[in-house]
Design a protein around this motif. Structure first.
Motif, mmCIF file in Angstrom:
data_model
loop_
_atom_site.group_PDB
_atom_site.id
_atom_site.type_symbol
_atom_site.label_atom_id
_atom_site.label_comp_id
_atom_site.label_asym_id
_atom_site.label_seq_id
_atom_site.Cartn_x
_atom_site.Cartn_y
_atom_site.Cartn_z
ATOM 1 N N UNK A 85 0.813 -1.217 0.000
ATOM 2 C CA UNK A 85 0.000 0.000 0.000
ATOM 3 C C UNK A 85 0.849 1.270 0.000
ATOM 4 N N UNK A 86 2.152 1.121 0.108
ATOM 5 C CA UNK A 86 3.042 2.280 0.228
ATOM 6 C C UNK A 86 2.868 3.259 -0.922
ATOM 7 N N UNK A 87 2.933 2.771 -2.154
ATOM 8 C CA UNK A 87 2.874 3.654 -3.323
ATOM 9 C C UNK A 87 1.543 4.408 -3.386
ATOM 10 N N UNK A 88 0.451 3.745 -3.088
ATOM 11 C CA UNK A 88 -0.855 4.406 -3.121
ATOM 12 C C UNK A 88 -0.956 5.476 -2.036
ATOM 13 N N UNK A 89 -0.377 5.213 -0.870
ATOM 14 C CA UNK A 89 -0.386 6.202 0.202
ATOM 15 C C UNK A 89 0.444 7.428 -0.174
ATOM 16 N N UNK A 90 1.592 7.202 -0.779
ATOM 17 C CA UNK A 90 2.434 8.311 -1.225
ATOM 18 C C UNK A 90 1.702 9.120 -2.292
ATOM 19 N N UNK A 91 1.083 8.436 -3.224
ATOM 20 C CA UNK A 91 0.342 9.126 -4.292
ATOM 21 C C UNK A 91 -0.789 9.975 -3.708
ATOM 22 N N UNK A 92 -1.520 9.423 -2.760
ATOM 23 C CA UNK A 92 -2.620 10.171 -2.138
ATOM 24 C C UNK A 92 -2.094 11.373 -1.361
ATOM 25 N N UNK A 93 -0.992 11.196 -0.652
ATOM 26 C CA UNK A 93 -0.402 12.307 0.100
ATOM 27 C C UNK A 93 0.103 13.398 -0.844
ATOM 28 N N UNK A 94 0.725 13.010 -1.927
ATOM 29 C CA UNK A 94 1.191 13.988 -2.913
ATOM 30 C C UNK A 94 0.022 14.752 -3.529
ATOM 31 N N UNK A 95 -1.090 14.075 -3.770
ATOM 32 C CA UNK A 95 -2.271 14.732 -4.330
ATOM 33 C C UNK A 95 -2.825 15.795 -3.377
ATOM 34 N N UNK A 96 -2.576 15.622 -2.080
ATOM 35 C CA UNK A 96 -3.012 16.592 -1.075
ATOM 36 C C UNK A 96 -1.959 17.682 -0.836
ATOM 37 N N UNK A 97 -0.870 17.648 -1.580
ATOM 38 C CA UNK A 97 0.263 18.572 -1.414
ATOM 39 C C UNK A 97 0.934 18.452 -0.057
ATOM 40 N N UNK A 98 0.866 17.265 0.538
ATOM 41 C CA UNK A 98 1.554 17.007 1.796
ATOM 42 C C UNK A 98 3.050 16.903 1.536
ATOM 43 N N UNK A 99 3.831 17.204 2.544
ATOM 44 C CA UNK A 99 5.243 16.874 2.497
ATOM 45 C C UNK A 99 5.359 15.374 2.749
#
Length: 140
Positions: free
Chosen positions: A25-39
């Motif tokens: 699930x790592x890649x999907x979590x990173x993608x979702x966080x990036x979509x939210x403009x999270x660091x």
């Protein structure tokens, strides 16, 4: 989970804390966080077999200021501030954490407590702070 569900989850500061997650699930979590403009920061703990190496990897991943003291109190202070990385939310990935967990269980437990404390402090300000520990099995 869909990306929309992951995004909604990550945006909810009240749910943020330190969690073990399935490595798949790592890649999907990173993608979702990036979509939210999270660091999004990743600390590679593969070679971290003690507290000093652990703190060094986290400091490097989150670009801690040069004044970082390299101890638990300094980690608490730095995670609670993060003013040098302004963002609407944060995801800290602690990759390859299982060897450290086995080699230094007391330090690992202290780390988890500090990460949960940081998440709670940021949640009070409405800012999600997630510490995600990708592992090969969900019950690790």
């Amino acid at each position: 989970m869909t990306d929309i569900e992951l995004g909604a989850l990550l945006a909810d500061a009240s749910q943020a804390a330190a969690y073990f997650v399935d490595i798949h699930d790592r890649a999907a979590l990173v993608e979702a966080a990036n979509a939210l403009d999270f660091t999004v920061a990743a600390a590679n703990l593969a070679a971290a077999d003690d507290k000093d190496a652990l703190l060094e990897q986290i400091a490097e991943a989150l670009q801690f200021p040069a004044t970082f003291g390299g101890n638990w109190d300094a980690l608490v202070d730095s995670l609670g501030d993060l003013s040098w990385l302004p963002a609407p939310g944060y995801v800290l990935l602690l990759d390859h954490c299982t060897d450290l967990r086995d080699a230094a269980p007391d330090d690992f437990a202290t780390l988890l407590d500090i990460l949960d404390e940081a998440a709670s402090a940021h949640a009070r300000a409405g800012v999600p702070f997630w510490a995600l520990l990708p592992v090969t099995s969900p019950d690790a």
